[in-house]
Design a protein around this motif. Structure first.
Motif, PDB file in Angstrom:
ATOM      1  N   ILE A  38       0.841  -1.198   0.000  1.00 53.18           N
ATOM      2  CA  ILE A  38       0.000   0.000   0.000  1.00 53.18           C
ATOM      3  C   ILE A  38       0.878   1.251   0.000  1.00 53.18           C
ATOM      4  O   ILE A  38       1.818   1.363   0.796  1.00 53.18           O
ATOM      5  CB  ILE A  38      -0.906   0.057   1.257  1.00 53.18           C
ATOM      6  CG1 ILE A  38      -1.647  -1.262   1.465  1.00 53.18           C
ATOM      7  CG2 ILE A  38      -1.860   1.250   1.195  1.00 53.18           C
ATOM      8  CD1 ILE A  38      -2.709  -1.568   0.469  1.00 53.18           C
ATOM      9  N   ARG A  39       0.575   2.188  -0.890  1.00 54.32           N
ATOM     10  CA  ARG A  39       1.181   3.517  -0.849  1.00 54.32           C
ATOM     11  C   ARG A  39       0.416   4.363   0.165  1.00 54.32           C
ATOM     12  O   ARG A  39      -0.809   4.358   0.193  1.00 54.32           O
ATOM     13  CB  ARG A  39       1.092   4.196  -2.206  1.00 54.32           C
ATOM     14  CG  ARG A  39       2.172   3.794  -3.176  1.00 54.32           C
ATOM     15  CD  ARG A  39       3.451   4.548  -2.932  1.00 54.32           C
ATOM     16  NE  ARG A  39       4.340   4.485  -4.078  1.00 54.32           N
ATOM     17  CZ  ARG A  39       5.595   4.876  -4.050  1.00 54.32           C
ATOM     18  NH1 ARG A  39       6.106   5.363  -2.922  1.00 54.32           N
ATOM     19  NH2 ARG A  39       6.343   4.803  -5.125  1.00 54.32           N
ATOM     20  N   SER A  40       1.137   5.100   1.016  1.00 52.72           N
ATOM     21  CA  SER A  40       0.498   5.981   1.986  1.00 52.72           C
ATOM     22  C   SER A  40       1.325   7.245   2.108  1.00 52.72           C
ATOM     23  O   SER A  40       2.543   7.231   1.925  1.00 52.72           O
ATOM     24  CB  SER A  40       0.410   5.285   3.351  1.00 52.72           C
ATOM     25  OG  SER A  40       0.004   6.197   4.358  1.00 52.72           O
ATOM     26  N   PRO A  88      -2.061  -6.315  -4.968  1.00 51.10           N
ATOM     27  CA  PRO A  88      -2.371  -6.667  -6.351  1.00 51.10           C
ATOM     28  C   PRO A  88      -3.023  -5.539  -7.150  1.00 51.10           C
ATOM     29  O   PRO A  88      -3.019  -5.563  -8.384  1.00 51.10           O
ATOM     30  CB  PRO A  88      -3.353  -7.841  -6.210  1.00 51.10           C
ATOM     31  CG  PRO A  88      -3.195  -8.338  -4.833  1.00 51.10           C
ATOM     32  CD  PRO A  88      -2.810  -7.147  -4.010  1.00 51.10           C
ATOM     33  N   GLY A  89      -3.613  -4.549  -6.443  1.00 52.07           N
ATOM     34  CA  GLY A  89      -4.333  -3.475  -7.113  1.00 52.07           C
ATOM     35  C   GLY A  89      -5.830  -3.642  -6.965  1.00 52.07           C
ATOM     36  O   GLY A  89      -6.349  -4.763  -6.931  1.00 52.07           O
ATOM     37  N   ALA A 106      -4.186 -15.322 -10.928  1.00 55.55           N
ATOM     38  CA  ALA A 106      -3.269 -14.814 -11.956  1.00 55.55           C
ATOM     39  C   ALA A 106      -2.189 -13.939 -11.314  1.00 55.55           C
ATOM     40  O   ALA A 106      -1.016 -13.978 -11.723  1.00 55.55           O
ATOM     41  CB  ALA A 106      -4.048 -14.026 -13.006  1.00 55.55           C
ATOM     42  N   TYR A 107      -2.581 -13.159 -10.320  1.00 59.84           N
ATOM     43  CA  TYR A 107      -1.606 -12.327  -9.600  1.00 59.84           C
ATOM     44  C   TYR A 107      -0.565 -13.198  -8.899  1.00 59.84           C
ATOM     45  O   TYR A 107       0.638 -12.909  -8.940  1.00 59.84           O
ATOM     46  CB  TYR A 107      -2.333 -11.441  -8.585  1.00 59.84           C
ATOM     47  CG  TYR A 107      -1.411 -10.765  -7.609  1.00 59.84           C
ATOM     48  CD1 TYR A 107      -0.565  -9.744  -8.023  1.00 59.84           C
ATOM     49  CD2 TYR A 107      -1.370 -11.151  -6.269  1.00 59.84           C
ATOM     50  CE1 TYR A 107       0.304  -9.123  -7.127  1.00 59.84           C
ATOM     51  CE2 TYR A 107      -0.507 -10.544  -5.371  1.00 59.84           C
ATOM     52  CZ  TYR A 107       0.323  -9.528  -5.805  1.00 59.84           C
ATOM     53  OH  TYR A 107       1.183  -8.926  -4.922  1.00 59.84           O
ATOM     54  N   VAL A 108      -1.015 -14.255  -8.253  1.00 59.06           N
ATOM     55  CA  VAL A 108      -0.093 -15.163  -7.578  1.00 59.06           C
ATOM     56  C   VAL A 108       0.916 -15.735  -8.569  1.00 59.06           C
ATOM     57  O   VAL A 108       2.128 -15.778  -8.297  1.00 59.06           O
ATOM     58  CB  VAL A 108      -0.876 -16.302  -6.882  1.00 59.06           C
ATOM     59  CG1 VAL A 108       0.051 -17.455  -6.502  1.00 59.06           C
ATOM     60  CG2 VAL A 108      -1.590 -15.764  -5.643  1.00 59.06           C
ATOM     61  N   ARG A 109       0.449 -16.153  -9.731  1.00 56.90           N
ATOM     62  CA  ARG A 109       1.354 -16.753 -10.719  1.00 56.90           C
ATOM     63  C   ARG A 109       2.376 -15.734 -11.237  1.00 56.90           C
ATOM     64  O   ARG A 109       3.497 -16.105 -11.600  1.00 56.90           O
ATOM     65  CB  ARG A 109       0.549 -17.347 -11.877  1.00 56.90           C
ATOM     66  CG  ARG A 109      -0.347 -18.494 -11.454  1.00 56.90           C
ATOM     67  CD  ARG A 109      -0.994 -19.194 -12.641  1.00 56.90           C
ATOM     68  NE  ARG A 109      -1.983 -20.162 -12.214  1.00 56.90           N
ATOM     69  CZ  ARG A 109      -1.709 -21.378 -11.740  1.00 56.90           C
ATOM     70  NH1 ARG A 109      -0.450 -21.756 -11.631  1.00 56.90           N
ATOM     71  NH2 ARG A 109      -2.673 -22.197 -11.380  1.00 56.90           N
ATOM     72  N   GLU A 110       2.013 -14.473 -11.234  1.00 57.09           N
ATOM     73  CA  GLU A 110       2.907 -13.444 -11.772  1.00 57.09           C
ATOM     74  C   GLU A 110       3.840 -12.849 -10.724  1.00 57.09           C
ATOM     75  O   GLU A 110       4.935 -12.390 -11.058  1.00 57.09           O
ATOM     76  CB  GLU A 110       2.072 -12.324 -12.415  1.00 57.09           C
ATOM     77  CG  GLU A 110       2.894 -11.244 -13.111  1.00 57.09           C
ATOM     78  CD  GLU A 110       3.753 -11.785 -14.254  1.00 57.09           C
ATOM     79  OE1 GLU A 110       4.823 -11.197 -14.515  1.00 57.09           O
ATOM     80  OE2 GLU A 110       3.361 -12.803 -14.879  1.00 57.09           O
TER      81      GLU A 110
END
Length: 556
Positions: free
Chosen positions: A302-304, A444-445, A456-460
């Motif tokens: 997370i950006r803060s 992940p966004g 798909a995020y996990v695989r990438e």
């Protein structure tokens, strides 16, 4: 250089340093501890916050990369291991976790007699110097390894613990107490606000023993075998090749990547694979290098804009400038952080009665681009699969280099658990505790929501948490490499003592279990050689850790 010893220990890591201390306690016994890396006298190692600079260090890390992972979009994963006195305990996050009692009971049930929880607990307690006043039934206070509270945890780490509690995950002040489950601030292996590696705890205080020789920058090429008896090792030191001989035993403590690599290089392993690598077969042992397991990790970052979090910005500049002074004079501030300050163990909807994921919370921004440092602030949580079912292997190529194939997600259940773990981590971060510092989710966004998108995020993006185990499996089946006494099947005078002997991966960080393995192995070795002439001290020590007459309390 002296070339003959009673014991030669290959690898000055978490287990090897314990062995060197315990075996050399008998002045009549000579011990040689060999480390391929250099000394640990660097502020980057000794200062807790320096750990972030070590993982990609050319000097202090073996920067291995895995074979392309077919279930992770063909990516090769960075796999650092410690390359200095202390091994990976000189570069890890200093978290003291033993795992769950059932982890060890499972080993015993698989044929590893004497490795159940009640049998290993005395060895955990023996090494520990618990400074927290925790349950004396489960903790030791006279060992060399200090276990302390984090000196100055970031306030955002405390927010994570409160948020977890609000969504139903209990607060846990002692992950090595009666229960593993829950979230809290991790206890650490530190002393006087410095890293306490296995080397600093067990070897540095006894370097004056004349019967203990420590050799650094020394590469072990192969074992010396005579009719399936280990007689010593061939090494290269200061550019010179030489042989070192062992009267009693050679002990491999080079870790889950180093120990099987050395066995294979010496002709001990699966016959056909050795032939394929151009290595003369000395002993066909099919399990060498097999059974590789590790914790697979997924990141939410997370950006803060909040300068409360660790990070580089104009707002944080005063605290950064003052951090050396705060550290030197108060043992507080940024330089005391181990980065993964908080975390814990939780159950996803896929779990049975035991936690199936572990969190490591970072009160600072973890780069979504893989950079060491990013400008700005934020926070992140790593989530890993606690009891993975996917099994990989290590083998040697034609050049003698290790090929590390974790085979991550070969069992689809691991992917399902990680996806559920990421969803649970998101629930914690969505709690109102974070409202005051909330920012944009970079990974992940926000657009990644469905199970398919998370998969798909996990695989990438998924990576290893750096807990490889199992490649010299302890057991009694055809694929085991060592027995319950850690001697290599079919070879005399040779043991393996490190994380590679674990039949299954424990539920948590692996440093404390490796120290326990070193303690238990030292006791077995002392008992085995208790009647060697001149080893009165060994006989004395061998009787000090009799099994408890009644079961100890177990982690539940």
């Amino acid at each position: 250089m002296k070339t003959d010893y009673d014991y030669i220990i290959v690898g000055a890591g978490s287990s090897g340093c314990v062995l060197a201390n315990r075996l050399s306690a008998d002045p009549a016994v000579s011990v040689c501890l060999i480390e391929a890396g250099s000394h640990d006298n660097s502020l980057r190692i000794q200062t807790p916050a320096g750990t972030i600079t070590l993982y990609k260090s050319r000097k202090y890390s073996w920067n291995f990369f895995s074979a392309p992972q077919k279930n992770l979009n063909g990516r090769s994963l960075h796999t650092p291991r410690g390359k200095a006195l202390g091994g990976s305990s000189s570069m890890n996050s200093m978290i003291y976790i033993r795992g769950h009692a059932s982890d060890y009971d499972r080993w015993a049930q698989a044929g590893c007699a004497g490795w159940d929880w009640n049998s290993v607990l005395p060895y955990f307690k023996k090494s520990e110097n618990n400074r927290l006043g925790q349950d004396p039934r489960l903790h030791g206070t006279t060992g060399e390894l200090n276990v302390e509270a984090a000196r100055d945890p970031n306030p955002v780490s405390k927010l994570f613990v409160k948020a977890a509690q609000r969504i139903g995950i209990r607060t846990n002040d002692d992950f090595n107490g009666e229960q593993l489950e829950g979230c809290g601030i991790y206890n650490l292996t530190q002393k006087d606000a410095k890293r306490l590696s296995s080397y600093r705890a067990f070897v540095a205080p006894v370097l004056d023993r004349p019967n203990l020789t420590v050799i650094t920058d020394c590469s072990v090429q192969s074992l010396i075998l005579e009719e399936r008896v280990a007689k010593g090792v061939r090494v290269v030191s200061d550019g010179q090749a030489m042989a070192l001989s062992a009267r009693h035993e050679v002990i491999l403590s080079a870790g889950s990547l180093g120990s099987p690599s050395l066995l294979l290089a010496s002709g001990i392993g699966p016959e056909q694979e050795l032939k394929n690598a151009g290595i003369k077969v000395e002993h066909d042992l099919p399990g060498v290098g097999k059974n590789l397991q590790d914790h697979l990790d997924g990141l939410i970052t997370i950006r803060s804009k909040s300068p409360l979090t660790l990070g580089f910005s104009l707002g944080s500049l005063p605290s950064i400038v003052l951090s050396p002074l705060r550290y030197l004079f108060g043992k507080k501030g940024w330089l005391t952080t181990n980065y993964v300050e908080a975390g814990g163990f939780a159950r996803t909807p896929l779990a049975d009665a035991l936690p199936d994921v572990q969190f490591h919370f970072v009160p600072g921004y973890r780069s979504h681009r893989g950079r060491l440092f990013e400008w700005g602030h934020g926070y992140a949580v790593h989530t890993c699969v606690l009891r993975p079912k996917s099994i990989g292997e290590l083998r040697l190529d034609r050049d003698g280099k290790p090929v590390i194939d974790f085979n991550f997600l070969s069992d689809p259940q691991d992917a399902k658990v990680l996806v559920e773990g990421l969803k649970l981590a998101r629930r914690i971060l969505a709690d109102q505790q974070f409202d005051g510092i909330r920012g944009k989710e970079m990974l992940p966004g926000a657009e990644v929501q469905t199970d398919e998108q998370l998969m798909a995020y996990v695989r990438e993006y998924a990576a290893t948490v750096f807990h490889p185990v199992g490649t010299c499996k302890m057991g009694v089946d055809a694929m085991s490499v060592v027995g319950a006494d850690l001697t290599v099947h079919g070879i005399q005078g040779l043991r393996v003592v490190d994380a590679s002997i674990m039949p299954t991966l424990i539920s948590g960080n692996t440093n404390a279990p490796c120290i326990m393995i070193g303690e238990k192995a030292a006791d077995m070795i002392l008992r085995a050689h208790a009647f060697t002439p001149g080893s009165e001290r060994a006989r004395e020590q061998a009787g000090q850790l009799a099994a408890p007459s009644a079961p100890e309390s177990q982690l539940s």
